[in-house]
Design a protein around this motif. Structure first.
Motif, short mmCIF file in Angstrom:
data_model
loop_
_atom_site.label_atom_id
_atom_site.label_comp_id
_atom_site.label_asym_id
_atom_site.label_seq_id
_atom_site.Cartn_x
_atom_site.Cartn_y
_atom_site.Cartn_z
N ARG A 198 0.83 -1.21 0.00
CA ARG A 198 0.00 0.00 0.00
C ARG A 198 0.87 1.25 0.00
O ARG A 198 0.59 2.22 -0.71
N PHE A 199 1.91 1.25 0.82
CA PHE A 199 2.83 2.39 0.86
C PHE A 199 3.46 2.61 -0.50
O PHE A 199 3.54 3.73 -1.01
N TYR A 200 3.91 1.52 -1.11
CA TYR A 200 4.55 1.60 -2.43
C TYR A 200 3.58 2.18 -3.46
O TYR A 200 3.94 3.06 -4.24
N GLY A 201 2.33 1.68 -3.48
CA GLY A 201 1.35 2.17 -4.44
C GLY A 201 1.06 3.64 -4.26
O GLY A 201 0.94 4.40 -5.23
N PHE A 202 0.94 4.07 -3.00
CA PHE A 202 0.66 5.49 -2.73
C PHE A 202 1.81 6.37 -3.20
O PHE A 202 1.58 7.40 -3.85
N VAL A 203 3.03 5.96 -2.89
CA VAL A 203 4.19 6.77 -3.27
C VAL A 203 4.31 6.87 -4.79
O VAL A 203 4.55 7.94 -5.34
N MET A 204 4.11 5.76 -5.48
CA MET A 204 4.23 5.76 -6.93
C MET A 204 3.16 6.64 -7.56
O MET A 204 3.42 7.39 -8.51
N ALA A 205 1.93 6.55 -7.06
CA ALA A 205 0.86 7.37 -7.61
C ALA A 205 1.11 8.85 -7.36
O ALA A 205 0.93 9.69 -8.26
N ALA A 206 1.54 9.19 -6.15
CA ALA A 206 1.83 10.58 -5.83
C ALA A 206 2.98 11.12 -6.67
O ALA A 206 2.94 12.25 -7.16
N ALA A 207 4.01 10.30 -6.85
CA ALA A 207 5.16 10.74 -7.63
C ALA A 207 4.79 10.93 -9.10
O ALA A 207 5.24 11.89 -9.75
N LEU A 208 3.97 10.03 -9.63
CA LEU A 208 3.55 10.16 -11.02
C LEU A 208 2.75 11.45 -11.22
O LEU A 208 2.98 12.20 -12.18
N GLY A 209 1.83 11.74 -10.30
CA GLY A 209 1.06 12.98 -10.39
C GLY A 209 1.96 14.20 -10.27
O GLY A 209 1.77 15.19 -10.99
N PHE A 210 2.94 14.14 -9.38
CA PHE A 210 3.87 15.25 -9.19
C PHE A 210 4.65 15.54 -10.47
O PHE A 210 4.75 16.69 -10.91
N VAL A 211 5.20 14.49 -11.07
CA VAL A 211 6.01 14.67 -12.28
C VAL A 211 5.14 15.17 -13.44
O VAL A 211 5.56 16.02 -14.23
N LEU A 212 3.94 14.65 -13.57
CA LEU A 212 3.05 15.11 -14.64
C LEU A 212 2.75 16.60 -14.50
O LEU A 212 2.75 17.34 -15.49
N LEU A 213 2.51 17.05 -13.28
CA LEU A 213 2.28 18.48 -13.05
C LEU A 213 3.51 19.30 -13.44
O LEU A 213 3.39 20.37 -14.06
N MET A 214 4.70 18.81 -13.09
CA MET A 214 5.91 19.54 -13.42
C MET A 214 6.16 19.58 -14.93
O MET A 214 6.64 20.58 -15.47
N VAL A 215 5.81 18.49 -15.61
CA VAL A 215 5.97 18.46 -17.06
C VAL A 215 5.02 19.44 -17.72
O VAL A 215 5.39 20.18 -18.64
N VAL A 216 3.77 19.48 -17.25
CA VAL A 216 2.80 20.44 -17.79
C VAL A 216 3.28 21.86 -17.55
O VAL A 216 3.21 22.73 -18.44
N ASN A 217 3.79 22.12 -16.34
CA ASN A 217 4.30 23.45 -16.02
C ASN A 217 5.46 23.82 -16.94
O ASN A 217 5.56 24.96 -17.41
N LEU A 218 6.35 22.86 -17.19
CA LEU A 218 7.49 23.10 -18.08
C LEU A 218 7.03 23.41 -19.50
O LEU A 218 7.56 24.32 -20.15
N LEU A 219 6.05 22.67 -20.00
CA LEU A 219 5.54 22.91 -21.35
C LEU A 219 4.93 24.31 -21.47
O LEU A 219 5.13 25.00 -22.47
N PHE A 220 4.18 24.72 -20.46
CA PHE A 220 3.60 26.07 -20.47
C PHE A 220 4.70 27.12 -20.44
O PHE A 220 4.58 28.17 -21.08
N ALA A 221 5.77 26.85 -19.68
CA ALA A 221 6.87 27.81 -19.61
C ALA A 221 7.61 27.90 -20.93
O ALA A 221 8.00 28.99 -21.37
N VAL A 222 7.80 26.74 -21.61
CA VAL A 222 8.53 26.74 -22.88
C VAL A 222 7.73 27.43 -23.98
O VAL A 222 8.26 28.26 -24.73
N PHE A 223 6.46 27.11 -24.07
CA PHE A 223 5.66 27.63 -25.18
C PHE A 223 4.91 28.92 -24.84
O PHE A 223 4.53 29.67 -25.73
N GLY A 224 4.71 29.17 -23.54
CA GLY A 224 3.98 30.38 -23.16
C GLY A 224 4.85 31.44 -22.53
O GLY A 224 4.43 32.58 -22.34
N GLY A 225 6.09 31.06 -22.18
CA GLY A 225 6.99 32.02 -21.55
C GLY A 225 6.74 32.16 -20.07
O GLY A 225 5.78 31.61 -19.51
N GLY A 226 7.59 32.89 -19.42
CA GLY A 226 7.45 33.14 -17.98
C GLY A 226 7.70 31.89 -17.16
O GLY A 226 8.53 31.04 -17.52
N ASP A 227 6.95 31.77 -16.06
CA ASP A 227 7.10 30.64 -15.15
C ASP A 227 6.07 29.55 -15.39
O ASP A 227 5.79 28.75 -14.49
#
Length: 301
Positions: A198-227
Protein backbone atom coordinates in the motif's frame (compact mmCIF):
# COMPACT_ATOMS: atom_id res chain seq x y z
CA UNK A 1 3.11 -2.38 -9.88
CA UNK A 2 6.56 -1.71 -11.21
CA UNK A 3 7.93 1.33 -12.98
CA UNK A 4 10.85 1.40 -15.38
CA UNK A 5 11.34 5.14 -14.91
CA UNK A 6 14.89 5.54 -13.56
CA UNK A 7 13.63 7.95 -10.90
CA UNK A 8 10.58 5.96 -9.87
CA UNK A 9 11.89 2.46 -10.48
CA UNK A 10 12.58 0.55 -7.30
CA UNK A 11 12.67 -2.84 -8.96
CA UNK A 12 13.40 -5.58 -6.48
CA UNK A 13 16.51 -7.70 -6.50
CA UNK A 14 14.67 -10.32 -8.55
CA UNK A 15 13.26 -8.04 -11.21
CA UNK A 16 11.95 -10.87 -13.34
CA UNK A 17 9.68 -12.11 -10.57
CA UNK A 18 8.24 -9.03 -8.94
CA UNK A 19 9.16 -6.44 -6.39
CA UNK A 20 11.20 -7.87 -3.57
CA UNK A 21 10.05 -7.22 -0.05
CA UNK A 22 6.38 -6.34 -0.38
CA UNK A 23 5.32 -9.96 -0.55
CA UNK A 24 8.20 -11.33 1.43
CA UNK A 25 8.69 -12.30 5.02
CA UNK A 26 8.55 -9.31 7.36
CA UNK A 27 11.67 -7.30 8.01
CA UNK A 28 12.35 -4.18 10.05
CA UNK A 29 10.61 -1.91 7.59
CA UNK A 30 7.41 -3.71 6.64
CA UNK A 31 4.97 -6.60 6.96
CA UNK A 32 4.37 -9.38 4.50
CA UNK A 33 1.26 -8.73 2.45
CA UNK A 34 0.13 -11.59 0.25
CA UNK A 35 2.01 -13.95 -1.95
CA UNK A 36 1.14 -13.17 -5.58
CA UNK A 37 4.26 -12.48 -7.63
CA UNK A 38 6.56 -12.99 -4.67
CA UNK A 39 9.69 -14.89 -5.80
CA UNK A 40 10.26 -16.02 -2.23
CA UNK A 41 6.79 -16.89 -0.96
CA UNK A 42 5.78 -20.56 -0.95
CA UNK A 43 2.36 -22.03 -0.16
CA UNK A 44 3.65 -24.28 2.60
CA UNK A 45 6.83 -25.58 4.12
CA UNK A 46 10.11 -23.75 3.92
CA UNK A 47 9.51 -20.14 2.76
CA UNK A 48 13.08 -20.04 1.43
CA UNK A 49 12.88 -23.28 -0.55
CA UNK A 50 12.87 -21.51 -3.93
CA UNK A 51 14.98 -18.51 -3.12
CA UNK A 52 16.29 -17.49 -6.57
CA UNK A 53 19.71 -16.67 -5.13
CA UNK A 54 20.52 -19.48 -2.73
CA UNK A 55 19.04 -22.01 -0.39
CA UNK A 56 18.73 -20.55 3.07
CA UNK A 57 21.15 -22.43 5.32
CA UNK A 58 19.21 -21.29 8.38
CA UNK A 59 15.82 -22.71 7.38
CA UNK A 60 14.59 -25.34 9.86
CA UNK A 61 11.32 -26.93 10.79
CA UNK A 62 9.28 -24.62 12.99
CA UNK A 63 10.94 -21.43 11.79
CA UNK A 64 8.26 -20.48 9.28
CA UNK A 65 7.39 -16.79 9.51
CA UNK A 66 10.59 -15.92 11.35
CA UNK A 67 12.51 -12.87 10.17
CA UNK A 68 14.80 -13.69 7.22
CA UNK A 69 18.48 -14.14 7.82
CA UNK A 70 21.25 -13.47 5.34
CA UNK A 71 22.88 -16.57 3.85
CA UNK A 72 26.40 -17.30 4.98
CA UNK A 73 27.53 -18.14 1.46
CA UNK A 74 30.06 -15.92 -0.24
CA UNK A 75 29.26 -13.74 -3.21
CA UNK A 76 26.11 -12.36 -1.58
CA UNK A 77 25.32 -8.72 -1.01
CA UNK A 78 26.12 -7.31 2.42
CA UNK A 79 25.55 -3.95 4.05
CA UNK A 80 29.27 -3.22 3.65
CA UNK A 81 28.90 -3.75 -0.11
CA UNK A 82 26.01 -1.30 -0.28
CA UNK A 83 27.81 1.31 1.83
CA UNK A 84 31.03 1.00 -0.19
CA UNK A 85 29.34 1.28 -3.59
CA UNK A 86 27.07 4.10 -2.48
CA UNK A 87 30.07 5.98 -1.10
CA UNK A 88 31.93 5.41 -4.38
CA UNK A 89 29.02 6.65 -6.48
CA UNK A 90 28.41 9.70 -4.33
CA UNK A 91 32.15 10.35 -4.19
CA UNK A 92 32.35 10.51 -7.98
CA UNK A 93 29.34 12.82 -8.04
CA UNK A 94 30.85 15.16 -5.45
CA UNK A 95 34.25 15.27 -7.17
CA UNK A 96 32.80 16.10 -10.59
CA UNK A 97 30.49 18.66 -9.01
CA UNK A 98 33.45 20.36 -7.34
CA UNK A 99 35.40 20.35 -10.59
CA UNK A 100 32.47 21.85 -12.49
CA UNK A 101 32.09 24.53 -9.81
CA UNK A 102 35.78 25.42 -10.06
CA UNK A 103 36.29 25.14 -13.82
CA UNK A 104 33.00 26.46 -15.20
CA UNK A 105 32.60 30.10 -14.14
CA UNK A 106 29.11 31.56 -13.90
CA UNK A 107 29.89 35.26 -14.29
CA UNK A 108 28.08 37.29 -16.94
CA UNK A 109 30.66 36.49 -19.60
CA UNK A 110 30.62 32.73 -19.14
CA UNK A 111 27.28 31.75 -17.61
CA UNK A 112 25.65 30.80 -20.91
CA UNK A 113 28.45 28.42 -21.85
CA UNK A 114 28.66 26.92 -18.37
CA UNK A 115 24.91 26.50 -18.13
CA UNK A 116 24.83 24.86 -21.56
CA UNK A 117 27.51 22.38 -20.48
CA UNK A 118 25.55 21.66 -17.31
CA UNK A 119 22.31 20.99 -19.19
CA UNK A 120 24.17 18.78 -21.67
CA UNK A 121 25.65 16.78 -18.80
CA UNK A 122 22.19 16.44 -17.24
CA UNK A 123 20.74 15.06 -20.47
CA UNK A 124 23.58 12.55 -20.81
CA UNK A 125 23.11 11.52 -17.19
CA UNK A 126 19.38 11.05 -17.76
CA UNK A 127 20.02 8.83 -20.79
CA UNK A 128 22.50 6.74 -18.81
CA UNK A 129 20.00 6.41 -15.98
CA UNK A 130 17.33 5.19 -18.40
CA UNK A 131 19.72 2.69 -19.95
CA UNK A 132 20.65 1.29 -16.55
CA UNK A 133 17.02 1.08 -15.47
CA UNK A 134 16.20 -1.10 -18.50
CA UNK A 135 19.21 -3.39 -18.11
CA UNK A 136 18.66 -6.77 -16.51
CA UNK A 137 21.85 -6.48 -14.46
CA UNK A 138 23.68 -3.69 -12.74
CA UNK A 139 26.42 -2.02 -14.79
CA UNK A 140 29.00 -0.32 -12.54
CA UNK A 141 30.39 1.60 -15.54
CA UNK A 142 26.96 3.04 -16.38
CA UNK A 143 26.19 3.91 -12.79
CA UNK A 144 29.53 5.65 -12.22
CA UNK A 145 29.23 7.48 -15.55
CA UNK A 146 25.77 8.66 -14.54
CA UNK A 147 27.20 9.94 -11.25
CA UNK A 148 29.98 11.80 -13.07
CA UNK A 149 27.69 13.60 -15.53
CA UNK A 150 25.08 14.31 -12.87
CA UNK A 151 27.82 15.80 -10.74
CA UNK A 152 28.76 18.23 -13.53
CA UNK A 153 25.14 19.37 -13.75
CA UNK A 154 24.79 19.75 -9.98
CA UNK A 155 28.08 21.66 -9.79
CA UNK A 156 26.99 24.20 -12.42
CA UNK A 157 23.48 24.67 -11.02
CA UNK A 158 24.74 24.90 -7.44
CA UNK A 159 27.36 27.46 -8.46
CA UNK A 160 24.74 29.59 -10.22
CA UNK A 161 22.39 29.58 -7.24
CA UNK A 162 25.17 30.05 -4.69
CA UNK A 163 26.98 32.87 -6.53
CA UNK A 164 24.10 34.72 -8.13
CA UNK A 165 21.03 34.15 -5.97
CA UNK A 166 21.74 32.98 -2.43
CA UNK A 167 25.21 32.74 -0.94
CA UNK A 168 25.64 29.48 0.96
CA UNK A 169 22.65 27.84 -0.74
CA UNK A 170 24.60 24.75 -1.80
CA UNK A 171 25.78 23.99 1.74
CA UNK A 172 22.30 24.57 3.11
CA UNK A 173 20.87 22.13 0.55
CA UNK A 174 23.52 19.54 1.45
CA UNK A 175 22.72 19.85 5.15
CA UNK A 176 19.00 19.59 4.44
CA UNK A 177 19.53 16.47 2.34
CA UNK A 178 21.67 14.86 5.02
CA UNK A 179 19.04 15.68 7.66
CA UNK A 180 16.28 14.05 5.60
CA UNK A 181 18.43 10.96 4.99
CA UNK A 182 19.25 10.60 8.70
CA UNK A 183 15.66 11.24 9.77
CA UNK A 184 14.17 8.68 7.38
CA UNK A 185 16.81 6.09 8.29
CA UNK A 186 16.07 6.56 12.00
CA UNK A 187 12.31 6.36 11.43
CA UNK A 188 12.70 3.26 9.26
CA UNK A 189 14.93 1.40 11.70
CA UNK A 190 12.63 2.34 14.59
CA UNK A 191 9.65 0.90 12.72
CA UNK A 192 7.81 4.21 12.45
CA UNK A 193 7.68 3.82 8.67
CA UNK A 194 6.05 0.61 7.48
CA UNK A 195 6.96 -0.11 3.88
CA UNK A 196 4.39 -2.42 2.30
CA UNK A 197 2.46 -2.74 -0.96
CA UNK A 198 0.00 0.00 0.00
CA UNK A 199 2.83 2.39 0.86
CA UNK A 200 4.55 1.60 -2.43
CA UNK A 201 1.35 2.17 -4.44
CA UNK A 202 0.66 5.49 -2.73
CA UNK A 203 4.19 6.77 -3.27
CA UNK A 204 4.23 5.76 -6.93
CA UNK A 205 0.86 7.37 -7.61
CA UNK A 206 1.83 10.58 -5.83
CA UNK A 207 5.16 10.74 -7.63
CA UNK A 208 3.55 10.16 -11.02
CA UNK A 209 1.06 12.98 -10.39
CA UNK A 210 3.87 15.25 -9.19
CA UNK A 211 6.01 14.67 -12.28
CA UNK A 212 3.05 15.11 -14.64
CA UNK A 213 2.28 18.48 -13.05
CA UNK A 214 5.91 19.54 -13.42
CA UNK A 215 5.97 18.46 -17.06
CA UNK A 216 2.80 20.44 -17.79
CA UNK A 217 4.30 23.45 -16.02
CA UNK A 218 7.49 23.10 -18.08
CA UNK A 219 5.54 22.91 -21.35
CA UNK A 220 3.60 26.07 -20.47
CA UNK A 221 6.87 27.81 -19.61
CA UNK A 222 8.53 26.74 -22.88
CA UNK A 223 5.66 27.63 -25.18
CA UNK A 224 3.98 30.38 -23.16
CA UNK A 225 6.99 32.02 -21.55
CA UNK A 226 7.45 33.14 -17.98
CA UNK A 227 7.10 30.64 -15.15
CA UNK A 228 4.48 28.53 -16.84
CA UNK A 229 1.67 27.77 -14.39
CA UNK A 230 3.78 29.03 -11.48
CA UNK A 231 4.32 25.61 -9.90
CA UNK A 232 8.06 26.22 -9.56
CA UNK A 233 8.13 29.83 -8.41
CA UNK A 234 6.64 31.90 -5.63
CA UNK A 235 4.47 30.36 -2.88
CA UNK A 236 3.35 27.51 -5.14
CA UNK A 237 6.97 26.76 -5.93
CA UNK A 238 7.78 26.48 -2.22
CA UNK A 239 4.76 24.24 -1.66
CA UNK A 240 5.67 21.88 -4.49
CA UNK A 241 9.30 21.93 -3.36
CA UNK A 242 8.21 20.67 0.07
CA UNK A 243 6.05 18.02 -1.61
CA UNK A 244 9.08 16.98 -3.67
CA UNK A 245 11.19 16.60 -0.52
CA UNK A 246 8.49 14.50 1.14
CA UNK A 247 8.32 12.27 -1.93
CA UNK A 248 12.10 11.94 -1.85
CA UNK A 249 11.87 10.88 1.80
CA UNK A 250 9.34 8.20 0.82
CA UNK A 251 11.66 6.96 -1.90
CA UNK A 252 14.44 6.70 0.67
CA UNK A 253 12.22 4.38 2.71
CA UNK A 254 11.68 2.25 -0.42
CA UNK A 255 15.43 2.20 -0.99
CA UNK A 256 16.07 1.06 2.57
CA UNK A 257 13.48 -1.71 2.22
CA UNK A 258 15.08 -2.86 -1.03
CA UNK A 259 18.50 -3.03 0.60
CA UNK A 260 17.16 -4.84 3.65
CA UNK A 261 15.35 -7.47 1.59
CA UNK A 262 18.27 -7.93 -0.78
CA UNK A 263 20.61 -8.70 2.12
CA UNK A 264 18.06 -10.86 3.90
CA UNK A 265 17.41 -13.05 0.87
CA UNK A 266 20.97 -13.31 -0.33
CA UNK A 267 20.94 -11.12 -3.42
CA UNK A 268 24.09 -11.36 -5.58
CA UNK A 269 26.90 -9.03 -4.57
CA UNK A 270 26.64 -7.03 -7.80
CA UNK A 271 23.12 -5.98 -6.83
CA UNK A 272 24.71 -3.58 -4.33
CA UNK A 273 25.36 -1.34 -7.35
CA UNK A 274 21.59 -1.12 -7.95
CA UNK A 275 21.09 -0.11 -4.34
CA UNK A 276 23.78 2.57 -4.72
CA UNK A 277 22.14 3.76 -7.94
CA UNK A 278 18.72 4.08 -6.32
CA UNK A 279 20.07 5.91 -3.28
CA UNK A 280 22.03 8.33 -5.47
CA UNK A 281 18.97 9.13 -7.59
CA UNK A 282 16.91 9.81 -4.49
CA UNK A 283 19.52 11.99 -2.80
CA UNK A 284 19.99 14.04 -5.98
CA UNK A 285 16.20 14.52 -6.14
CA UNK A 286 16.06 15.76 -2.52
CA UNK A 287 19.08 18.03 -2.95
CA UNK A 288 17.59 19.69 -6.04
CA UNK A 289 14.30 20.34 -4.25
CA UNK A 290 16.10 21.95 -1.32
CA UNK A 291 18.18 24.06 -3.70
CA UNK A 292 15.05 25.18 -5.55
CA UNK A 293 13.27 26.20 -2.33
CA UNK A 294 16.31 28.18 -1.16
CA UNK A 295 16.54 29.94 -4.53
CA UNK A 296 12.82 30.83 -4.44
CA UNK A 297 13.01 32.16 -0.89
CA UNK A 298 15.99 34.37 -1.73
CA UNK A 299 14.65 35.66 -5.03
CA UNK A 300 11.13 36.49 -3.86
CA UNK A 301 12.17 39.93 -2.69
Amino acid sequence: MRSRNPVFSRRGFSRDNGYAGFNAAPGAGGQAVGTQGNPYAQPAGNPYAQNPYAQNPYAQQGLQGAPPQAPATTGRMTMDDVVLRTASTLGILVVTAALAWALLPVDDAHISRSYGIGIGAALIGMVLAFVQSFKRKASPALIMSYAAFEGVFLGVVSSIVDNRIASGAAMQAVIGTMAVFAGVLLAYKAGWIRVNRRFYGFVMAAALGFVLLMVVNLLFAVFGGGDGLGFRSGPLGIFFGVVGILLGACFLALDFKQVEDGIAYGAPKDEAWLAAFGLTLTLVWIYMEFLRIIAILNSSD
